[in-house]
Motif scaffolding. Structure first.
Motif, PDB file in Angstrom:
ATOM      1  N   GLU A   1     -29.909 -74.966  56.283  1.00  0.00           N
ATOM      2  CA  GLU A   1     -29.608 -74.090  57.416  1.00  0.00           C
ATOM      3  C   GLU A   1     -28.471 -74.671  58.267  1.00  0.00           C
ATOM      4  O   GLU A   1     -27.598 -73.930  58.749  1.00  0.00           O
ATOM      5  CB  GLU A   1     -30.857 -73.880  58.266  1.00  0.00           C
ATOM      6  N   ALA A   2     -28.477 -75.999  58.443  1.00  0.00           N
ATOM      7  CA  ALA A   2     -27.408 -76.636  59.208  1.00  0.00           C
ATOM      8  C   ALA A   2     -26.059 -76.470  58.512  1.00  0.00           C
ATOM      9  O   ALA A   2     -25.038 -76.164  59.138  1.00  0.00           O
ATOM     10  CB  ALA A   2     -27.724 -78.123  59.410  1.00  0.00           C
ATOM     11  N   LEU A   3     -26.042 -76.666  57.186  1.00  0.00           N
ATOM     12  CA  LEU A   3     -24.809 -76.485  56.426  1.00  0.00           C
ATOM     13  C   LEU A   3     -24.341 -75.031  56.467  1.00  0.00           C
ATOM     14  O   LEU A   3     -23.139 -74.748  56.533  1.00  0.00           O
ATOM     15  CB  LEU A   3     -25.019 -76.931  54.979  1.00  0.00           C
ATOM     16  N   HIS A   4     -25.308 -74.127  56.409  1.00  0.00           N
ATOM     17  CA  HIS A   4     -24.980 -72.702  56.439  1.00  0.00           C
ATOM     18  C   HIS A   4     -24.258 -72.332  57.728  1.00  0.00           C
ATOM     19  O   HIS A   4     -23.292 -71.550  57.732  1.00  0.00           O
ATOM     20  CB  HIS A   4     -26.262 -71.890  56.292  1.00  0.00           C
ATOM     21  N   GLN A   5     -24.716 -72.882  58.843  1.00  0.00           N
ATOM     22  CA  GLN A   5     -24.102 -72.585  60.130  1.00  0.00           C
ATOM     23  C   GLN A   5     -22.685 -73.157  60.238  1.00  0.00           C
ATOM     24  O   GLN A   5     -21.822 -72.587  60.916  1.00  0.00           O
ATOM     25  CB  GLN A   5     -24.975 -73.143  61.258  1.00  0.00           C
ATOM     26  N   GLN A   6     -22.442 -74.279  59.568  1.00  0.00           N
ATOM     27  CA  GLN A   6     -21.134 -74.933  59.648  1.00  0.00           C
ATOM     28  C   GLN A   6     -20.110 -74.337  58.683  1.00  0.00           C
ATOM     29  O   GLN A   6     -18.906 -74.462  58.894  1.00  0.00           O
ATOM     30  CB  GLN A   6     -21.277 -76.434  59.372  1.00  0.00           C
ATOM     31  N   SER A   7     -20.605 -73.699  57.620  1.00  0.00           N
ATOM     32  CA  SER A   7     -19.706 -73.217  56.582  1.00  0.00           C
ATOM     33  C   SER A   7     -19.078 -71.877  56.957  1.00  0.00           C
ATOM     34  O   SER A   7     -19.714 -71.004  57.545  1.00  0.00           O
ATOM     35  CB  SER A   7     -20.472 -73.069  55.260  1.00  0.00           C
ATOM     36  N   THR A   8     -17.812 -71.743  56.607  1.00  0.00           N
ATOM     37  CA  THR A   8     -17.119 -70.460  56.806  1.00  0.00           C
ATOM     38  C   THR A   8     -16.658 -69.871  55.479  1.00  0.00           C
ATOM     39  O   THR A   8     -16.052 -68.807  55.446  1.00  0.00           O
ATOM     40  CB  THR A   8     -15.887 -70.659  57.714  1.00  0.00           C
ATOM     41  N   GLU A   9     -16.963 -70.566  54.392  1.00  0.00           N
ATOM     42  CA  GLU A   9     -16.564 -70.116  53.054  1.00  0.00           C
ATOM     43  C   GLU A   9     -17.606 -69.143  52.515  1.00  0.00           C
ATOM     44  O   GLU A   9     -18.778 -69.494  52.365  1.00  0.00           O
ATOM     45  CB  GLU A   9     -16.453 -71.316  52.126  1.00  0.00           C
ATOM     46  N   PRO A  10     -17.229 -67.893  52.231  1.00  0.00           N
ATOM     47  CA  PRO A  10     -18.211 -66.898  51.767  1.00  0.00           C
ATOM     48  C   PRO A  10     -19.002 -67.338  50.545  1.00  0.00           C
ATOM     49  O   PRO A  10     -20.214 -67.115  50.464  1.00  0.00           O
ATOM     50  CB  PRO A  10     -17.337 -65.668  51.466  1.00  0.00           C
ATOM     51  N   ARG A  11     -18.322 -67.964  49.566  1.00  0.00           N
ATOM     52  CA  ARG A  11     -19.027 -68.378  48.351  1.00  0.00           C
ATOM     53  C   ARG A  11     -20.065 -69.442  48.659  1.00  0.00           C
ATOM     54  O   ARG A  11     -21.174 -69.414  48.121  1.00  0.00           O
ATOM     55  CB  ARG A  11     -18.014 -68.887  47.324  1.00  0.00           C
ATOM     56  N   GLN A  12     -19.730 -70.377  49.543  1.00  0.00           N
ATOM     57  CA  GLN A  12     -20.691 -71.413  49.916  1.00  0.00           C
ATOM     58  C   GLN A  12     -21.886 -70.812  50.660  1.00  0.00           C
ATOM     59  O   GLN A  12     -23.032 -71.203  50.429  1.00  0.00           O
ATOM     60  CB  GLN A  12     -20.003 -72.471  50.783  1.00  0.00           C
ATOM     61  N   GLN A  13     -21.617 -69.866  51.526  1.00  0.00           N
ATOM     62  CA  GLN A  13     -22.709 -69.222  52.246  1.00  0.00           C
ATOM     63  C   GLN A  13     -23.625 -68.454  51.298  1.00  0.00           C
ATOM     64  O   GLN A  13     -24.843 -68.443  51.461  1.00  0.00           O
ATOM     65  CB  GLN A  13     -22.149 -68.285  53.314  1.00  0.00           C
ATOM     66  N   GLU A  14     -23.044 -67.830  50.289  1.00  0.00           N
ATOM     67  CA  GLU A  14     -23.837 -67.110  49.293  1.00  0.00           C
ATOM     68  C   GLU A  14     -24.756 -68.065  48.534  1.00  0.00           C
ATOM     69  O   GLU A  14     -25.938 -67.770  48.305  1.00  0.00           O
ATOM     70  CB  GLU A  14     -22.905 -66.387  48.322  1.00  0.00           C
ATOM     71  N   LEU A  15     -24.208 -69.218  48.135  1.00  0.00           N
ATOM     72  CA  LEU A  15     -25.015 -70.211  47.420  1.00  0.00           C
ATOM     73  C   LEU A  15     -26.132 -70.761  48.306  1.00  0.00           C
ATOM     74  O   LEU A  15     -27.257 -70.972  47.837  1.00  0.00           O
ATOM     75  CB  LEU A  15     -24.121 -71.359  46.932  1.00  0.00           C
ATOM     76  N   MET A  16     -25.829 -70.992  49.574  1.00  0.00           N
ATOM     77  CA  MET A  16     -26.854 -71.516  50.483  1.00  0.00           C
ATOM     78  C   MET A  16     -27.922 -70.472  50.787  1.00  0.00           C
ATOM     79  O   MET A  16     -29.096 -70.798  50.960  1.00  0.00           O
ATOM     80  CB  MET A  16     -26.199 -72.057  51.750  1.00  0.00           C
ATOM     81  N   ASP A  17     -27.533 -69.200  50.840  1.00  0.00           N
ATOM     82  CA  ASP A  17     -28.533 -68.132  50.989  1.00  0.00           C
ATOM     83  C   ASP A  17     -29.495 -68.144  49.808  1.00  0.00           C
ATOM     84  O   ASP A  17     -30.713 -67.968  49.973  1.00  0.00           O
ATOM     85  CB  ASP A  17     -27.848 -66.770  51.072  1.00  0.00           C
ATOM     86  N   SER A  18     -28.961 -68.359  48.618  1.00  0.00           N
ATOM     87  CA  SER A  18     -29.799 -68.441  47.425  1.00  0.00           C
ATOM     88  C   SER A  18     -30.738 -69.640  47.495  1.00  0.00           C
ATOM     89  O   SER A  18     -31.913 -69.546  47.131  1.00  0.00           O
ATOM     90  CB  SER A  18     -28.916 -68.529  46.170  1.00  0.00           C
ATOM     91  N   LEU A  19     -30.217 -70.763  47.968  1.00  0.00           N
ATOM     92  CA  LEU A  19     -31.056 -71.954  48.134  1.00  0.00           C
ATOM     93  C   LEU A  19     -32.187 -71.704  49.132  1.00  0.00           C
ATOM     94  O   LEU A  19     -33.322 -72.122  48.913  1.00  0.00           O
ATOM     95  CB  LEU A  19     -30.206 -73.134  48.603  1.00  0.00           C
ATOM     96  N   LEU A  20     -31.882 -71.029  50.219  1.00  0.00           N
ATOM     97  CA  LEU A  20     -32.900 -70.741  51.226  1.00  0.00           C
ATOM     98  C   LEU A  20     -33.984 -69.822  50.671  1.00  0.00           C
ATOM     99  O   LEU A  20     -35.168 -70.001  50.957  1.00  0.00           O
ATOM    100  CB  LEU A  20     -32.250 -70.125  52.471  1.00  0.00           C
ATOM    101  N   ARG A  21     -33.591 -68.841  49.862  1.00  0.00           N
ATOM    102  CA  ARG A  21     -34.579 -67.944  49.261  1.00  0.00           C
ATOM    103  C   ARG A  21     -35.478 -68.711  48.288  1.00  0.00           C
ATOM    104  O   ARG A  21     -36.694 -68.499  48.240  1.00  0.00           O
ATOM    105  CB  ARG A  21     -33.879 -66.776  48.556  1.00  0.00           C
ATOM    106  N   SER A  22     -34.875 -69.607  47.512  1.00  0.00           N
ATOM    107  CA  SER A  22     -35.660 -70.417  46.584  1.00  0.00           C
ATOM    108  C   SER A  22     -36.610 -71.337  47.337  1.00  0.00           C
ATOM    109  O   SER A  22     -37.765 -71.537  46.944  1.00  0.00           O
ATOM    110  CB  SER A  22     -34.733 -71.243  45.688  1.00  0.00           C
TER     111      SER A  22
END
Length: 216
Positions: free
Chosen positions: A17-38
């Motif tokens: 969640e901390a990385l998600h808030q810091q990231s502005t790269e759409p692809r990185q945010q998509e991957l982190m959303d997937s991680l959060l769901r898992s």
């Protein structure tokens, strides 16, 4: 093992969640959303394993506590308000009045939580999860229904088996929710059964003995 998994899963979620808030790269945010769901799915399975373990461990324990089931159900539904709102699902409760049972509060909370969580998960956006409490002689009948796909008749007994999931199920899950419901109900001298909901979907009924002096 389930206890030991809780801490690293919680730490993982905080870090992602901390990385998600810091990231502005759409692809990185998509991957982190997937991680959060898992992470959410894994955390839910660990929680259910702990609920099942506690239910098994206290299967022969006495349960002298007298508690208001209607209040407990109302409180648990309130806890699910956020999840239901995010899913676009409305929660409803109909209770005819105060209902008192003898039981284990934590076990009954697990029972209600699994029923409501499943109903929200399988309901379509815009659907309603309907919960009701009704006295029937010496018992109280707790009903939870949704407007989802339901469960075919041939699977309605099998889904109470631990880790069993209906073939071709599109929703993720552990196959433990209804096993926990049945285990807790049986430990309280009750029973759980599955039916078709009034508007389609699944209707789960749990019958539990009322505390003495409340029967009709």
């Amino acid at each position: 093992a389930a206890h030991e998994l809780r801490t690293p899963l919680a730490a993982m979620r905080v870090n992602v969640e901390a990385l998600h808030q810091q990231s502005t790269e759409p692809r990185q945010q998509e991957l982190m959303d997937s991680l959060l769901r898992s992470n959410e799915r894994a955390t839910r399975m660990v929680t259910q394993l702990l609920q099942l373990m506690r239910s098994d461990a206290t299967a022969d324990a006495g349960m002298p506590a007298c508690l208001r089931l209607d209040t407990l159900v109302q409180d648990r539904l309130a806890e699910f308000d956020g999840l239901a709102a995010a899913a676009g699902v409305e929660l409803e409760l109909v209770a005819t009045g105060p209902v008192t049972v003898f039981g284990d509060r934590e076990g009954l909370m697990s029972l209600v939580d699994n029923l409501v969580d499943n109903a929200i998960k399988y309901s379509p956006r815009g659907g309603t999860v309907h919960a009701a409490l009704e006295r029937t002689g010496p018992e109280v009948l707790l009903s939870v229904s949704d407007q989802g796909p339901g469960i075919a008749v041939q699977w309605r007994e099998r889904v109470f088996d631990r880790f069993f999931r209906v073939p071709d199920q599109v929703q993720s899950g552990s196959g433990l929710g209804l096993a926990i419901v049945q285990n807790v109900a049986a430990r309280h001298g009750g029973r759980a059964s599955l039916h078709e909901g009034p508007g389609g979907g699944l209707l789960v009924r749990v019958a539990l003995p009322l505390a003495p002096g409340q029967g009709d």
